[in-house]
Design an enzyme around this catalytic site. Structure first.
Site, PDB file in Angstrom:
ATOM      1  N   LEU A 195       5.233  -4.372 -14.644  1.00 39.86           N
ATOM      2  CA  LEU A 195       5.153  -3.103 -13.925  1.00 39.86           C
ATOM      3  C   LEU A 195       5.469  -3.362 -12.455  1.00 39.86           C
ATOM      4  O   LEU A 195       4.791  -4.164 -11.801  1.00 39.86           O
ATOM      5  CB  LEU A 195       3.758  -2.485 -14.032  1.00 39.86           C
ATOM      6  CG  LEU A 195       3.278  -1.996 -15.405  1.00 39.86           C
ATOM      7  CD1 LEU A 195       2.832  -3.158 -16.287  1.00 39.86           C
ATOM      8  CD2 LEU A 195       2.123  -1.021 -15.232  1.00 39.86           C
ATOM      9  N   ILE A 255      -3.345  -7.203 -16.582  1.00 36.63           N
ATOM     10  CA  ILE A 255      -3.258  -8.391 -15.737  1.00 36.63           C
ATOM     11  C   ILE A 255      -2.880  -7.983 -14.317  1.00 36.63           C
ATOM     12  O   ILE A 255      -1.864  -7.303 -14.110  1.00 36.63           O
ATOM     13  CB  ILE A 255      -2.221  -9.392 -16.293  1.00 36.63           C
ATOM     14  CG1 ILE A 255      -2.554  -9.735 -17.751  1.00 36.63           C
ATOM     15  CG2 ILE A 255      -2.180 -10.657 -15.447  1.00 36.63           C
ATOM     16  CD1 ILE A 255      -1.480 -10.558 -18.445  1.00 36.63           C
ATOM     17  N   GLY A 285       1.634  -3.323  -8.285  1.00 31.94           N
ATOM     18  CA  GLY A 285       2.433  -4.094  -9.243  1.00 31.94           C
ATOM     19  C   GLY A 285       1.594  -4.987 -10.146  1.00 31.94           C
ATOM     20  O   GLY A 285       0.609  -5.547  -9.710  1.00 31.94           O
ATOM     21  N   SER A 286       2.000  -5.139 -11.407  1.00 27.90           N
ATOM     22  CA  SER A 286       1.132  -5.845 -12.343  1.00 27.90           C
ATOM     23  C   SER A 286       1.856  -6.158 -13.651  1.00 27.90           C
ATOM     24  O   SER A 286       3.061  -6.014 -13.764  1.00 27.90           O
ATOM     25  CB  SER A 286      -0.110  -4.993 -12.625  1.00 27.90           C
ATOM     26  OG  SER A 286       0.290  -3.701 -13.025  1.00 27.90           O
ATOM     27  N   ARG A 287       1.073  -6.543 -14.665  1.00 29.68           N
ATOM     28  CA  ARG A 287       1.602  -6.903 -15.982  1.00 29.68           C
ATOM     29  C   ARG A 287       0.608  -6.433 -17.045  1.00 29.68           C
ATOM     30  O   ARG A 287      -0.613  -6.465 -16.834  1.00 29.68           O
ATOM     31  CB  ARG A 287       1.801  -8.420 -16.061  1.00 29.68           C
ATOM     32  CG  ARG A 287       2.308  -8.962 -17.393  1.00 29.68           C
ATOM     33  CD  ARG A 287       2.339 -10.473 -17.335  1.00 29.68           C
ATOM     34  NE  ARG A 287       2.705 -11.080 -18.611  1.00 29.68           N
ATOM     35  CZ  ARG A 287       3.936 -11.484 -18.926  1.00 29.68           C
ATOM     36  NH1 ARG A 287       4.912 -11.350 -18.042  1.00 29.68           N
ATOM     37  NH2 ARG A 287       4.192 -12.029 -20.094  1.00 29.68           N
TER      38      ARG A 287
END
Length: 333
Positions: A195, A255, A285-287
């Site tokens: 993301l 995450i 921002g991430s995962r």
């Protein structure tokens, strides 16, 4: 269908671990400000709105046991919904209108705290130096991005009973087959979603299932594009299982990334989630990872590099039982 791909019986629901003390266990400055505001608001209500408190208490269902503070109205559940069973019916919630705002409810305070200083800086030159009224205009794109990041668009969830939908917006970063996953107790497929700061960051349930276990792991904040981030970064692990045979299991992991340092997960242990239902978000921002049982008949419907949308994009399809197939054919002659 092999037993290694599914659980043989309903799972035992595991209580929240001690390190999950709110829906946002990582805390944060804005989180602390909201808690302070909540304490002030509750004092004010008890001093001047006693009738309102009594009315809301009469309408409340469930238990407030486990909550870290008094639960006077639905606003008090924002950060502790996962710790108690207290709730109000939608018709009794005077703040339900906030759900109609096209912004993530978990991010409203951040939106306010980030946008107000920008609005002041944009308007200040026009007040102090009218000839240079335009000096604050370069900040308009930043202000727009703040609202854009915390947007919460409506999604049409596929009605297909065999569809596993995306738990997050973003781009497919990897599709990896695993020889064994401990929770699934068998081979699995891990799908990683990256993301960016321009994606919607609301997380949704990929499948109708019960949340049987949650694990929060504090950690680092590496760039989500770094493979090490999946192992070393702060994350929330969510174990899901179907409530009916074949009791299929799957995992969603939220995450944190380089900029996303706050994970929100409002799920209660034992709670049932519908396909596409919102359950949390990752701020900036991430995962997000989705781990599925690699069972016979599983069809992966996405590929690396593909852009997806939470609750709307079909990530995979599971084989349906014969009775379910007949039901589907009857509904679509």
């Amino acid at each position: 269908m092999s037993e290694s791909a599914t659980a043989a019986e309903p799972a035992v629901v595991v209580a929240l671990p001690d390190n999950i003390s709110s829906v946002q266990p990582g805390g944060g400055i804005v989180y602390s400000l909201e808690l302070c505001w909540g304490r002030f608001r509750r004092r004010w209500l008890k001093s001047f709105r006693r009738g309102y408190i009594e009315r809301m208490a009469a309408l409340r269902t469930g238990s407030t046991e486990g909550a870290p503070h008094e639960i006077l109205d639905p606003r008090d559940l924002k950060y502790c919904r996962n710790l108690c069973t207290a709730r109000w019916a939608e018709s009794d919630d005077p703040f339900r209108w906030r759900e109609s705002i096209p912004l993530a409810r978990w991010g409203l305070a951040e939106t306010l705290c980030m946008s107000l200083p920008l609005i002041v800086l944009i308007c200040l030159p026009a007040v102090l130096w009218p000839r240079f009224w335009w000096a604050g205009l370069p900040l308009l794109p930043v202000l727009y991005w703040v609202f854009y990041f915390f947007r919460d668009p409506r999604r049409i969830v596929p009605a297909d009973r065999d569809a596993v939908v995306a738990p997050a917006d973003g781009k497919i970063a990897e599709i990896v087959r695993l020889d064994h996953d401990p929770f699934l107790d068998g081979p699995a497929v891990r799908i990683g979603i990256f993301l960016s700061i321009f994606n919607v960051h609301i997380n949704r349930s990929p499948w109708p299932a019960q949340a049987v276990e949650l694990r929060y792991s504090p950690g680092l904040f590496l760039n989500a594009l770094n493979p090490e981030s999946a192992i070393r970064n702060e994350n929330m692990w969510i174990g899901l299982q179907e409530a009916a045979p074949p009791y299929r299991r799957m995992v969603v992991r939220q995450i944190a990334g380089l900029f996303a340092r706050r994970i929100v997960c409002q799920i209660r242990p034992g709670e049932h989630l519908d396909r596409g239902e919102k359950f949390g978000m990752i701020k900036l921002g991430s995962r997000t990872e989705l781990i599925l049982p690699d069972e016979p008949g599983l069809s992966i419907e996405v590929e690396v590099g593909q852009k997806i949308h939470a609750g709307a994009t079909v990530m995979a399809r599971f084989p349906l039982a014969p009775s379910a197939d007949h039901s589907r054919e009857a509904a679509n002659p």
